[in-house]
Design a protein around this motif. Sequence first.
Motif, mmCIF file in Angstrom:
data_model
loop_
_atom_site.group_PDB
_atom_site.id
_atom_site.type_symbol
_atom_site.label_atom_id
_atom_site.label_comp_id
_atom_site.label_asym_id
_atom_site.label_seq_id
_atom_site.Cartn_x
_atom_site.Cartn_y
_atom_site.Cartn_z
ATOM 1 N N ARG A 1 52.512 36.812 54.077
ATOM 2 C CA ARG A 1 52.542 36.627 55.584
ATOM 3 C C ARG A 1 54.041 36.756 56.000
ATOM 4 O O ARG A 1 54.064 37.468 56.851
ATOM 5 C CB ARG A 1 51.638 35.689 55.864
ATOM 6 N N THR A 2 54.867 35.958 55.483
ATOM 7 C CA THR A 2 55.957 35.853 55.748
ATOM 8 C C THR A 2 56.733 36.995 55.489
ATOM 9 O O THR A 2 57.568 37.643 56.426
ATOM 10 C CB THR A 2 56.579 34.449 55.099
ATOM 11 N N ALA B 1 46.165 31.729 45.348
ATOM 12 C CA ALA B 1 46.016 32.731 46.686
ATOM 13 C C ALA B 1 46.488 32.490 47.498
ATOM 14 O O ALA B 1 47.199 33.208 48.601
ATOM 15 C CB ALA B 1 44.397 33.011 46.714
ATOM 16 N N GLU B 2 46.349 31.092 47.999
ATOM 17 C CA GLU B 2 47.049 30.475 49.546
ATOM 18 C C GLU B 2 48.566 30.671 49.252
ATOM 19 O O GLU B 2 49.318 31.006 50.325
ATOM 20 C CB GLU B 2 46.607 29.159 49.843
ATOM 21 N N GLU B 3 49.028 30.227 48.381
ATOM 22 C CA GLU B 3 50.654 30.402 48.007
ATOM 23 C C GLU B 3 51.160 31.864 48.349
ATOM 24 O O GLU B 3 52.048 32.142 48.738
ATOM 25 C CB GLU B 3 51.090 29.533 46.795
ATOM 26 N N VAL B 4 50.446 32.674 47.550
ATOM 27 C CA VAL B 4 50.892 34.008 47.439
ATOM 28 C C VAL B 4 50.399 34.718 48.899
ATOM 29 O O VAL B 4 51.489 35.172 49.445
ATOM 30 C CB VAL B 4 49.991 34.789 46.441
ATOM 31 N N GLY C 1 56.606 31.837 45.583
ATOM 32 C CA GLY C 1 56.936 30.576 45.470
ATOM 33 C C GLY C 1 57.319 30.114 43.916
ATOM 34 O O GLY C 1 57.920 30.585 43.334
ATOM 35 N N GLU C 2 56.368 29.143 43.386
ATOM 36 C CA GLU C 2 56.580 28.870 42.164
ATOM 37 C C GLU C 2 55.867 29.882 41.030
ATOM 38 O O GLU C 2 55.835 29.613 39.974
ATOM 39 C CB GLU C 2 55.954 27.407 41.932
ATOM 40 N N LEU C 3 55.168 30.915 41.436
ATOM 41 C CA LEU C 3 54.216 31.610 40.698
ATOM 42 C C LEU C 3 55.096 33.129 40.221
ATOM 43 O O LEU C 3 55.532 33.559 41.237
ATOM 44 C CB LEU C 3 52.829 31.943 41.312
ATOM 45 N N ARG C 4 54.648 33.319 39.306
ATOM 46 C CA ARG C 4 55.076 34.693 38.830
ATOM 47 C C ARG C 4 54.001 35.539 38.455
ATOM 48 O O ARG C 4 53.122 35.143 37.737
ATOM 49 C CB ARG C 4 56.098 34.643 37.697
ATOM 50 N N ALA D 1 44.372 41.086 42.909
ATOM 51 C CA ALA D 1 42.893 40.430 42.272
ATOM 52 C C ALA D 1 42.758 39.465 43.123
ATOM 53 O O ALA D 1 41.621 39.069 43.521
ATOM 54 C CB ALA D 1 43.100 40.340 40.873
ATOM 55 N N LEU D 2 43.649 38.510 43.276
ATOM 56 C CA LEU D 2 43.409 37.070 44.080
ATOM 57 C C LEU D 2 43.295 37.528 45.521
ATOM 58 O O LEU D 2 42.194 36.686 45.991
ATOM 59 C CB LEU D 2 45.000 36.373 44.032
ATOM 60 N N GLY D 3 43.742 38.465 45.916
ATOM 61 C CA GLY D 3 43.403 38.883 47.564
ATOM 62 C C GLY D 3 41.998 39.351 47.476
ATOM 63 O O GLY D 3 41.208 38.768 48.575
ATOM 64 N N GLU D 4 41.567 40.167 46.431
ATOM 65 C CA GLU D 4 39.857 40.719 46.591
ATOM 66 C C GLU D 4 39.126 39.521 46.420
ATOM 67 O O GLU D 4 38.011 39.258 47.002
ATOM 68 C CB GLU D 4 39.772 41.635 45.736
ATOM 69 N N LEU D 5 39.550 38.536 45.366
ATOM 70 C CA LEU D 5 38.896 37.469 45.330
ATOM 71 C C LEU D 5 38.465 36.308 46.368
ATOM 72 O O LEU D 5 37.562 35.872 46.721
ATOM 73 C CB LEU D 5 38.801 36.882 43.893
#
Length: 172
Positions: free
Chosen positions: A117-118, A109-112, A35-38, A46-50
């Motif tokens: 998922r997609t 985390a939700e955006e990633v 999305g808008e993140l790099r 790390a985002l997934g684990e947290l």
Amino acid sequence: MYDTTHKGVFPDDDLRRLLRLLARAGGLLEPHGHGELRLSLSEVFALGELAEGETLSQRELAVRLGLEKSTVSRLAAGMERRGWLSRERDPANRRFYRLRLTEQGWAAAEEVGAGLRTMHATLFGELTDAERAGLALGLDGLARALQAGTHGGHRRTGDDPLPPAREASSTP
């Protein structure tokens, strides 16, 4: 699949060829967009684990990611600068930090997660049922062999084992 007769500097086998192809095609070695993140691949994991563990010590995150404590310290500091996590001293042991996603971190985390998922649905949609089953079986076996630590390659320097591999699913 594996040819031990090749005498080059690096192995000339299907495993190296396929891992190299996956790393290149997936852009895994460079920060990439969600999305808008790099983000770097380490930040994604790390985002997934947290997001799954909610609050983890830096040591717990290091074990989950299979990274050195110093690497996770730098990773956490960078994610803290981005506003994605808070690092607080553990009240039970002031030598340790507890890591928790901030509101911005949960949004990242939700955006990633939505993007992954997609992407996973699209990728798995391109595979036949037999290919999905073969992929799950093969990757599970490879993860098991790596966790056994008998491969003689990259060794974990800590004495913490990697977390067990998750059950393979036949659905995307």
